[in-house]
Scaffold this active site. Structure first.
Site, PDB file in Angstrom:
ATOM      1  N   ASP A 178      -7.187 -38.467  -0.003  1.00 15.70           N
ATOM      2  CA  ASP A 178      -7.300 -38.002  -1.384  1.00 15.70           C
ATOM      3  C   ASP A 178      -8.720 -37.871  -1.948  1.00 15.70           C
ATOM      4  O   ASP A 178      -9.106 -36.828  -2.434  1.00 15.70           O
ATOM      5  CB  ASP A 178      -6.501 -38.922  -2.322  1.00 15.70           C
ATOM      6  CG  ASP A 178      -5.069 -39.121  -1.867  1.00 15.70           C
ATOM      7  OD1 ASP A 178      -4.707 -38.623  -0.789  1.00 15.70           O
ATOM      8  OD2 ASP A 178      -4.308 -39.768  -2.593  1.00 15.70           O
ATOM      9  N   GLU A 414      -3.244 -51.559   3.340  1.00 11.99           N
ATOM     10  CA  GLU A 414      -3.334 -50.098   3.316  1.00 11.99           C
ATOM     11  C   GLU A 414      -4.642 -49.668   3.991  1.00 11.99           C
ATOM     12  O   GLU A 414      -4.672 -48.711   4.761  1.00 11.99           O
ATOM     13  CB  GLU A 414      -3.319 -49.683   1.839  1.00 11.99           C
ATOM     14  CG  GLU A 414      -3.057 -48.233   1.557  1.00 11.99           C
ATOM     15  CD  GLU A 414      -3.055 -47.938   0.051  1.00 11.99           C
ATOM     16  OE1 GLU A 414      -3.225 -48.883  -0.766  1.00 11.99           O
ATOM     17  OE2 GLU A 414      -2.876 -46.765  -0.307  1.00 11.99           O
TER      18      GLU A 414
END
Ligand code: GLC
Length: 444
Positions: A178, A414
Site C-alpha cells: 500500500d 504482520e
C-alpha cells in the site's frame, strides 16, 4: 503429510502447530480473515497465500478459501480485493463506501471496487499439486478454472493500456504494498487542494495499531480520493485507466501474473483445455517486463509510471521478485542476487534478518512503517522461491531460516522491524502463519 516434512527439531513442529492455531482462530466458516481484529473480511491475495498454507495440511479449507473468493467475482471477471462479510461493521472503508453499481455484481454480493495480484491462481495450483485425493482435485480444478481464466482475461482486456501485456494498477492498494516508497511519486500527482472536498471519514486501523506503523493521513486521503474518482466514473475500467492520476505497471503484480500464467497453463493442459492464448499472453508480458521494467543502471527491475511514461527510480523489495517467475536472464539474476546480498539490503551471507521491503541504506527507509521498510513474510517467500528457481539454494535457505527465526522469536506478526528487532502491525496474521507452513514443508 507429516512425512513430507523435513523436520529437524521440535521447534519447527511447535511452530507449525502454532501456525495452524492462528489459521483456526481466523477461520470464519468459509474463508480466513487476515486478522479478525484488523482485517475481518476476505482479501484476495491474502487468500492465495493462505490457500498455499492450507494445501499442505487441510485440502478442504484450501478449496473453500478459493471458492469463497470466487463467489465475489464481478461479471466482467474482476476479482475484487475485498469480499465483505456483513457480520463485521467496524472496518473502514465499509462496503457502502464503495457504492458498487449492481450491474457489476450478483445480488447481495458485497465487494470493494479494485483488485489485487492474482495470487489465488497460484493458491489453486498449489492445492492441486499437493492434493492427495487426485479425483477430487481434478473436479475442483474443473470448477474453478473458468473463473481464474476469466480474471486473467479481465486483466489483459481492461488493464493493458499499452497493449503490451504489462498490466496497470490504478490504486496503491491494488499492489498489496500500500504505502510503498515507490508510490510517493505517482501519488504526488494528487494535489493537496484536490483533497479538500473529500467526504468525511474516520480511519479504524489506527485505533488498533500504532499510528507510526501505518500509512500517514496524507497517503490515506489520496487513497480515498482515488476511490471517489472511481465512483464518479461509475467503475468503468476504460475511464478509470484514462483518468486515474495513479496508473502504474507494478513489477510485483506483473511478476505474480506471470507465475500465475505458468500455473494456469499447467492446470489447463491437465484439464485438456486450449491454453494457447494464455501462453501468448505470458510470453508478451515476460518480454515487456524485460524491455520496459529492467533498469540496466541499477541492475534491478523498477516500476513504470504510465502517466509520465517513465521508470520510477525507487527500487523496493518488489524489484527482486521477477526471479519468482523465471523472468531475468542469468546475468540479470546475478545482478539482482548481488544487490539483495549487498550492504544496501540484507546481506544474506551473514544475515540474521530477511529481506526488508525497501532499501535499507536509503534515507527514506523507515524500519517500522508498513511497506516503507519492515520485513514481510509473503515477499520473503516469493524471494525465497525465486532464489531457489535460479539455484541460489544456500541463500534461499538463509531467507527461509531468517524468516522462521523471526516468527518463532516474535510471533506471527504482520511485519517485522529489522532494526529495532520487533514484530509490528497486528499479531496472529494469517499469511504469516500460512507461509510459515509453506516454508517448513520441504516440497515444491
Ligand atoms: C494491508 C496490506 C495488504 C493486505 C491487507 C489485508 O492492506 O497492505 O497487502 O492484503 O492488508 O491483509
Amino acid at each position: 503429510m507429516e512425512q513430507m516434512l523435513k523436520i529437524r527439531d521440535m521447534d519447527t513442529i511447535l511452530l507449525i502447530n502454532n501456525a495452524k492455531e492462528v489459521l483456526d482462530k481466523n477461520w470464519l466458516q468459509g474463508y480466513t480473515s487476515p486478522s479478525i481484529k484488523l482485517y475481518p473480511h476476505q482479501w484476495s491475495w491474502d487468500s492465495g497465500f493462505i490457500a498455499i498454507g492450507y494445501s499442505y495440511f487441510d485440502e478442504e479449507r484450501a478449496m473453500r478459501e478459493i471458492t469463497s473468493l470466487l463467489k465475489g467475482q464481478w461479471f466482467d471477471g474482476m476479482i475484487p480485493h475485498i469480499r465483505y462479510n456483513s457480520l463485521f461493521e467496524n472496518y473502514f472503508p465499509e462496503v457502502s463506501f464503495w457504492n458498487i453499481p449492481q450491474r457489476y455484481i450478483s445480488l447481495n454480493s458485497m465487494s470493494s471496487g479494485i483488485t489485487q495480484p492474482p495470487m489465488i491462481t497460484i493458491g489453486a495450483y498449489c492445492y492441486w499439486k499437493n492434493a492427495r485425493d487426485s479425483d477430487k482435485a481434478k473436479d475442483f480444478l474443473k470448477e474453478v478454472f473458468p473463473g481464474l481464466m476469466k480474471f486473467h482475461r479481465f486483466l489483459y482486456e481492461e488493464r493493458n493500456p499499452l497493449k503490451n501485456g504489462l498490466i496497470a494498477i490504478v490504486h496503491p492498494w491494488e499492489s498489496g504494498m500500500d504505502n510503498s516508497l515507490a508510490w510517493d511519486l505517482p501519488l504526488s500527482r494528487i494535489n493537496k487542494q484536490d483533497l479538500n472536498n473529500l467526504p468525511g471519514y474516520k480511519r479504524k486501523d489506527t485505533e488498533i495499531v500504532s499510528t507510526e506503523e501505518r500509512p500517514d493521513d496524507l497517503n490515506y486521503n489520496r487513497y480515498i480520493y482515488l476511490i471517489e474518482l472511481f465512483k464518479s466514473l461509475d467503475y468503468e475500467q476504460r475511464l478509470i485507466v484514462k483518468e486515474s492520476p495513479f496508473l502504474v505497471c507494478d513489477i510485483l503484480f506483473n511478476t505474480i501474473l506471470c507465475r500465475a500464467g505458468e500455473c494456469l497453463i499447467e492446470m489447463g493442459r491437465f484439464l485438456k483445455d486450449d491454453v494457447r492464448c494464455v501462453e501468448e499472453r505470458l510470453d508478451t508480458t515476460k518480454k515487456s517486463i524485460q524491455k520496459m521494467l529492467w533498469d540496466e543502471k541499477s541492475g534491478l527491475y523498477l516500476n513504470y509510471d504510465l502517466n509520465s511514461r517513465s521508470l520510477i527510480k525507487k527500487p523496493t523489495s518488489s524489484s527482486f521478485t521477477p526471479l519468482f517467475a523465471g523472468i531475468p536472464d542469468h546475468g540479470q539474476a546475478e545482478k539482482i542476487y548481488g544487490y539483495i546480498n549487498g550492504v544496501c539490503q540484507c546481506p544474506l551471507d551473514d544475515a540474521n534478518f530477511a529481506v526488508p521491503s525497501s532499501i535499507r541504506c536509503e534515507d527514506d527507509f523507515i524500519s517500522d512503517n508498513y511497506w516503507k521498510g519492515p520485513v514481510w513474510t509473503n515477499i520473503n517467500w516469493i524471494i525465497y522461491k525465486g532464489l531457489k528457481r535460479y539455484n541460489y539454494t544456500n541463500n534461499a535457505e538463509k531467507v527461509k531460516e531468517s524468516m522462521l527465526n523471526l516468527i518463532s522469536r516474535y510471533g506471527f506478526y504482520e511485519y517485522f522491524d529489522p532494526v529495532k528487532k520487533k514484530g509490528c502491525g497486528i499479531n496472529d496474521f494469517s499469511w504469516t502463519a500460512a507461509l510459515t507452513i509453506a516454508f517448513a514443508f520441504n516440497v515444491p
